[in-house]
Design a protein around this motif. Structure first.
Motif, PDB file in Angstrom:
ATOM      1  N   PRO A 132      21.429 -21.791  40.784  1.00 22.20           N
ATOM      2  CA  PRO A 132      21.769 -23.215  40.803  1.00 22.20           C
ATOM      3  C   PRO A 132      21.483 -23.877  39.446  1.00 22.20           C
ATOM      4  O   PRO A 132      22.159 -24.834  39.063  1.00 22.20           O
TER       5      PRO A 132
ATOM      6  N   ASP B  80      21.777 -24.125  35.631  1.00 20.79           N
ATOM      7  CA  ASP B  80      22.767 -23.681  34.648  1.00 20.79           C
ATOM      8  C   ASP B  80      22.488 -24.383  33.327  1.00 20.79           C
ATOM      9  O   ASP B  80      22.802 -25.568  33.150  1.00 20.79           O
TER      10      ASP B  80
ATOM     11  N   TYR C  68      25.270 -30.412  34.154  1.00 21.05           N
ATOM     12  CA  TYR C  68      24.000 -30.201  34.856  1.00 21.05           C
ATOM     13  C   TYR C  68      23.094 -31.409  34.617  1.00 21.05           C
ATOM     14  O   TYR C  68      22.842 -31.820  33.472  1.00 21.05           O
TER      15      TYR C  68
ATOM     16  N   TYR D 212      29.353 -26.468  40.920  1.00 18.21           N
ATOM     17  CA  TYR D 212      28.670 -25.319  41.512  1.00 18.21           C
ATOM     18  C   TYR D 212      29.410 -24.822  42.751  1.00 18.21           C
ATOM     19  O   TYR D 212      29.582 -23.601  42.940  1.00 18.21           O
TER      20      TYR D 212
ATOM     21  N   TYR E 202      20.059 -31.032  43.890  1.00 18.48           N
ATOM     22  CA  TYR E 202      21.035 -30.171  44.543  1.00 18.48           C
ATOM     23  C   TYR E 202      21.404 -30.692  45.930  1.00 18.48           C
ATOM     24  O   TYR E 202      20.584 -31.295  46.621  1.00 18.48           O
TER      25      TYR E 202
END
Length: 484
Positions: free
Chosen positions: A149, A151, A157, A167, A201
């Motif tokens: 997850p 990057d 990001y 993603y 996330y």
């Protein structure tokens, strides 16, 4: 593997009961139990992790995303060798780092130029994921993929919504272009993006996407939802290890705290969901290949020890074996894997007749029972293989194994949980009778037991050095394996 998977059907039953202290007493009724995919996942016992990417060429563990794709050029890449070695060593799944934290993709993704498509390998037409999948199909192995997850290359990001969409696009490529994927591996790796903001996330949407595209795949992360991390990278599951957990304690991958670590290591007898633990560790000090570590590869005996502290504690072993920069598994790693398989085969080989005469089990309390076995003549034992029928849940909370050679009973081993499998080693002991006492948190279920002698466990620490007399089959008075 067929003999192991059919193990429970050939074994005797024992009554099981609640923990004496009452601290593990739970309400009676149906227990959480594994799905078909979770059960198959655990029965496989061994999976191999393949950390491979630009770090293999920069000699780093964590890349920063600024690597030139031109450095990626594994001239002898042989995914079929990876699969052949894994299968010969008893592994059933290969899990590849399709993308690590550096953001370099091992497949020709349309989402970024930081991928194999910009490398000289296969003249820019290579696809490591495809070659892995084809090799696994050829060797009848299962496929797993890890998509980091975090990057460190991707500019979006830290812009949470934008990156989460990015993603999911990468994940969609992986889960729609390569056929059946059996395990999707996530962690909570998280860092600051180039914009100085921390990425948040969207795990619920990510997991839902996996369910939509690969409905039979098991999903791994600290927070599952199917498989949980065991809480360390040393290859050691908890001596107490419930496959049930309270999902609210570990709400997302990367959560921290003492309660989180206890839940990961031990699970919860009162847990409302079935989420068994996966125990990951590397065959080398690092996770990616480094030539300087060629002399520090774990030995076959050390790998066997990891088997006992993972599979033998109601978990599954995920062993990392990183390919070299040439794209092959190193000879020393392969030799250790071969030694591990020889060792395990010697310990858990075919089962000759043991001459056991079960005396059956008897009820000794509301949720407590005893199973006794008697042999025609004294035998030496030093290893017990205990198993619950987890298709109906996990309920054993305490057990004690004792032996007698005509006199007083001697404790051979004792513990808390059993679950799918518990392996106990103890001082080689001559016995004529064996007694297994079991307590539990819920209604009675069958429990299996197999006993092994010392011959292949302690007398022969390094299999190739065994003498002929040590390797010869034991006579009927000292059978190697006893199944009930």
């Amino acid at each position: 593997m067929t003999t192991r998977r059919d193990f429970l059907s050939a074994l005797a039953c024992a009554l099981i009961a609640r923990r004496r202290s009452g601290s593990w007493l739970v309400a009676p009724g149906p227990r959480p139990h594994p799905s078909a995919a979770q059960l198959e996942w655990q029965r496989d016992e061994l999976a191999m992790f393949l950390h491979f990417g630009v770090n293999s060429f920069t000699d780093r563990e964590w890349g920063d995303g600024r690597e030139d794709p031109a450095i990626f050029n594994p001239r002898q890449l042989d995914a079929r060798q990876w699969a052949r070695v894994a299968r010969a060593a008893g592994f059933r799944t290969l899990i590849l780092t399709a993308k690590h934290h550096d953001g370099f993709c091992l497949w020709p993704t349309k989402t970024t130029t930081h991928s194999v498509a910009r490398s000289p390998w296969r003249n820019g037409h290579g696809d490591v994921v495809r070659e892995l999948v084809d090799a696994c199909r050829a060797e009848q192995l299962k496929v797993g993929l890890y998509l980091s997850p975090w990057d460190r290359h991707e500019p979006s990001y830290g812009d949470s919504d934008r990156y989460n969409a990015f993603y999911r696009t990468q994940l969609t490529e992986l889960l729609t272009q390569y056929g059946v994927i059996h395990e999707v591996w996530f962690d909570g790796a998280n860092g600051e993006g180039p914009n100085g903001r921390k990425q948040v996330y969207d795990w619920p949407r990510t997991w839902a996407l996996v369910r939509q595209l690969q409905r039979n795949a098991v999903i791994f992360s600290d927070a599952g939802p199917d498989i949980r991390w065991i809480g360390n990278e040393h290859g050691v599951a908890g001596e107490t290890n419930w496959s049930t957990v309270n999902p609210s304690v570990v709400p997302y991958p990367g959560a921290t705290g003492d309660g989180v670590m206890r839940m990961l290591q031990e699970g919860d007898p009162n847990g409302t969901v079935w989420r068994p633990g996966e125990t990951d560790v590397s065959i080398r000090p690092g996770w990616f290949y480094h030539a300087a570590e060629d002399t520090r590869v774990k030995t076959g005996d050390e790998l066997v020890e990891l088997y006992f502290t993972s599979v033998g504690r109601n978990s599954k072993l995920l062993l990392n074996v990183p390919p070299t920069r040439e794209g092959k598994l190193h000879d020393r790693d392969v030799a250790s894997l071969e030694a591990m398989r020889r060792r395990l085969t010697a310990i858990f080989g075919e089962t000759p007749p043991g001459g056991a005469r079960p005396n059956g089990w008897r009820v000794t309390g509301q949720r407590r029972g005893v199973l006794e076995i008697e042999y025609r003549r004294p035998v030496t034992v030093s290893l017990a293989d205990l198993r619950e029928d987890v298709t109906r849940g996990q309920i054993v909370s305490h057990y004690e194994l004792a032996g007698s050679n005509g006199g007083a009973w001697t404790t051979l081993s004792r513990g808390t949980t059993i679950g799918y499998r518990k392996l106990d080693r103890f001082t080689p002991t001559r016995v004529r009778r064996v007694r297994l006492t079991i307590e539990a948190v819920n209604a009675a279920q069958p429990v299996g037991i197999a006993l092994y002698s010392t011959l292949n466990l302690t007398d022969c620490r390094t299999l190739p050095s065994c003498t002929t007399s040590q390797r010869q089959s034991p006579d009927a008075s000292s059978p190697r394996v006893f199944e009930l």
